[in-house]
Structures are given as structure tokens and as C-alpha cells.
Design an enzyme around this catalytic site. Structure first.
Site, PDB file in Angstrom:
ATOM      1  N   TYR A 105       0.468  -1.317  -0.130  1.00  0.00           N
ATOM      2  CA  TYR A 105      -0.097   0.161  -0.066  1.00  0.00           C
ATOM      3  C   TYR A 105       1.223   1.155  -0.091  1.00  0.00           C
ATOM      4  O   TYR A 105       2.100   1.063   0.285  1.00  0.00           O
ATOM      5  CB  TYR A 105      -0.799   0.110   1.666  1.00  0.00           C
ATOM      6  CG  TYR A 105      -2.016  -0.769   1.460  1.00  0.00           C
ATOM      7  CD1 TYR A 105      -2.992  -0.484   0.945  1.00  0.00           C
ATOM      8  CD2 TYR A 105      -1.638  -2.261   1.583  1.00  0.00           C
ATOM      9  CE1 TYR A 105      -4.128  -1.960   1.148  1.00  0.00           C
ATOM     10  CE2 TYR A 105      -2.458  -3.345   2.127  1.00  0.00           C
ATOM     11  CZ  TYR A 105      -3.821  -3.415   1.640  1.00  0.00           C
ATOM     12  OH  TYR A 105      -4.420  -4.278   1.965  1.00  0.00           O
ATOM     13  N   HIS A 118      -8.936   6.617  -1.447  1.00  0.00           N
ATOM     14  CA  HIS A 118      -9.363   4.980  -1.562  1.00  0.00           C
ATOM     15  C   HIS A 118      -8.256   4.086  -1.069  1.00  0.00           C
ATOM     16  O   HIS A 118      -7.195   3.858  -2.180  1.00  0.00           O
ATOM     17  CB  HIS A 118      -9.937   5.480  -3.289  1.00  0.00           C
ATOM     18  CG  HIS A 118     -10.915   4.448  -2.747  1.00  0.00           C
ATOM     19  ND1 HIS A 118     -12.269   4.483  -3.457  1.00  0.00           N
ATOM     20  CD2 HIS A 118     -10.898   2.975  -2.500  1.00  0.00           C
ATOM     21  CE1 HIS A 118     -13.013   3.294  -3.939  1.00  0.00           C
ATOM     22  NE2 HIS A 118     -12.067   2.193  -2.297  1.00  0.00           N
ATOM     23  N   ILE A 119      -7.767   3.511  -0.205  1.00  0.00           N
ATOM     24  CA  ILE A 119      -6.800   2.792  -0.588  1.00  0.00           C
ATOM     25  C   ILE A 119      -7.111   1.652  -1.297  1.00  0.00           C
ATOM     26  O   ILE A 119      -8.037   1.004  -1.609  1.00  0.00           O
ATOM     27  CB  ILE A 119      -6.924   2.343   1.522  1.00  0.00           C
ATOM     28  CG1 ILE A 119      -8.748   1.099   1.563  1.00  0.00           C
ATOM     29  CG2 ILE A 119      -6.791   2.877   2.631  1.00  0.00           C
ATOM     30  CD1 ILE A 119      -7.983   0.367   2.472  1.00  0.00           C
ATOM     31  N   HIS A 120      -5.680   1.383  -1.427  1.00  0.00           N
ATOM     32  CA  HIS A 120      -5.657   0.225  -2.635  1.00  0.00           C
ATOM     33  C   HIS A 120      -4.377  -0.475  -2.958  1.00  0.00           C
ATOM     34  O   HIS A 120      -3.649   0.001  -2.225  1.00  0.00           O
ATOM     35  CB  HIS A 120      -6.331   0.707  -3.546  1.00  0.00           C
ATOM     36  CG  HIS A 120      -5.525   1.611  -4.606  1.00  0.00           C
ATOM     37  ND1 HIS A 120      -5.224   2.764  -3.753  1.00  0.00           N
ATOM     38  CD2 HIS A 120      -3.939   1.745  -5.549  1.00  0.00           C
ATOM     39  CE1 HIS A 120      -4.602   3.951  -4.355  1.00  0.00           C
ATOM     40  NE2 HIS A 120      -3.572   2.933  -5.093  1.00  0.00           N
ATOM     41  N   GLN A 121      -4.683  -1.996  -2.856  1.00  0.00           N
ATOM     42  CA  GLN A 121      -3.132  -2.835  -2.905  1.00  0.00           C
ATOM     43  C   GLN A 121      -2.580  -3.266  -3.364  1.00  0.00           C
ATOM     44  O   GLN A 121      -3.120  -3.481  -4.644  1.00  0.00           O
ATOM     45  CB  GLN A 121      -3.559  -3.804  -1.539  1.00  0.00           C
ATOM     46  CG  GLN A 121      -2.096  -4.964  -1.518  1.00  0.00           C
ATOM     47  CD  GLN A 121      -2.513  -5.315  -0.714  1.00  0.00           C
ATOM     48  OE1 GLN A 121      -1.686  -5.896   0.110  1.00  0.00           O
ATOM     49  NE2 GLN A 121      -3.000  -7.194  -1.586  1.00  0.00           N
TER      50      GLN A 121
END
Length: 160
Positions: A105, A118-121
């Protein structure tokens, strides 16, 4: 003698009018998954291809909900994000045969987050020798496969 390296697909992004808001939220609200490089819709999370990838096969797994902090994810979102990450890793290993993968991340602008809230891996396939002179000397990445061609190859594997 200096050589010119062309990356004409970048001009569309450079010249395009930049929209405000979250591109992930907009993507999830629409149904044209191929146009958005959305590979799989889960119950709470999705797998998408990175439109401006670091390497071929660069994917992102993200919750549908617009969340800035990992701590705000529900247990169901955390579990599905992990399960989709595992699925994506296995599909990439079987199809692209990378020598390794980077997962992680980017939380906050200082960490390199282009989309900060907007969290995203990220899942980035890596090959021995992929850190070569191109990105170092010419700020250019060499992609072995066009994005839509890669989408068409990966999509059926995520949706058997």
C-alpha cells in the site's frame, strides 16, 4: 548518438482533462468493466489493472467503499481483500511467470500515493533484470503486452 523512445499511448492521459473525484468510485458505479480494466467484482472488493502500470500485470485490489485508512475496513472487507490478493497472485504466477512480486500500500502522498483517500493494495510482478537502464536513464518503462490484450487474457481467469 541519442535514440528516441516513443510512448504515444501516454499523450492521451497528458492531454486529457482531469476529472475531479475518485476514479475507483466512478469505476465501481459503472458497468463497463473492460473499459475500466476491472478484472473481478467481489462482494466488498474488486481487482483492477493499473492503467499506468509499473510493469506488465500490475494489479490493484481495493474495497468498493471509499476509505482512506486500513483500520476503517470491516472484517469482511479485510478478508475478501486478502482472498482476492491471493487469487491474483496465483493467477499472475501461473500466467506471467514472474520471478517475484511486490505487494503493498502507498498510504499518503509522501509514500507515493497518487490516490490518497481510497485505499488499494498494489500487486506488481517482477522479473530478474526488470530493473534496467530504461527507467533509470530515460524515465521509460518497456511493457511487453498492450493493456487491453492483457486484460482479455486475465479476465477469464478471474471469472471462470
Amino acid at each position: 548518438m541519442q535514440k528516441t523512445i516513443w510512448a504515444p499511448w501516454r499523450i492521451e492521459y497528458i492531454l486529457s482533462e482531469k476529472e475531479g473525484g475518485c476514479f475507483l468510485c466512478k469505476m465501481f458505479a459503472e458497468r463497463n468493466d473492460r473499459d475500466h480494466l476491472l478484472l473481478k467484482r467481489g462482494k466488498t472488493c474488486a481487482v483492477v489493472m493499473n492503467r499506468y502500470p509499473y510493469t506488465g500485470g500490475h494489479l490493484m485490489v481495493t474495497p468498493y467503499r471509499h476509505l482512506e485508512h486500513l483500520k476503517d475496513m470491516t472484517p469482511e472487507e479485510r478478508l475478501e481483500l486478502t482472498d482476492l490478493t491471493i487469487e491474483a497472485v496465483e493467477i499472475l504466477k501461473a500466467t506471467l511467470k514472474p520471478d517475484g512480486l511486490n505487494l503493498g500500500y502507498n498510504l499518503g502522498g509522501a509514500a507515493g500515493a497518487g490516490l490518497k483517500d481510497h485505499i488499494h493494495q498494489h500487486i506488481v510482478p517482477r522479473w530478474v533484470g526488470d530493473t534496467n537502464f530504461m527507467p533509470v536513464l530515460s524515465d521509460t518503462r518497456v511493457m511487453p503486452q498492450a493493456l487491453m490484450e492483457q486484460y482479455d487474457a486475465l479476465h477469464p481467469l478471474f471469472n471462470p
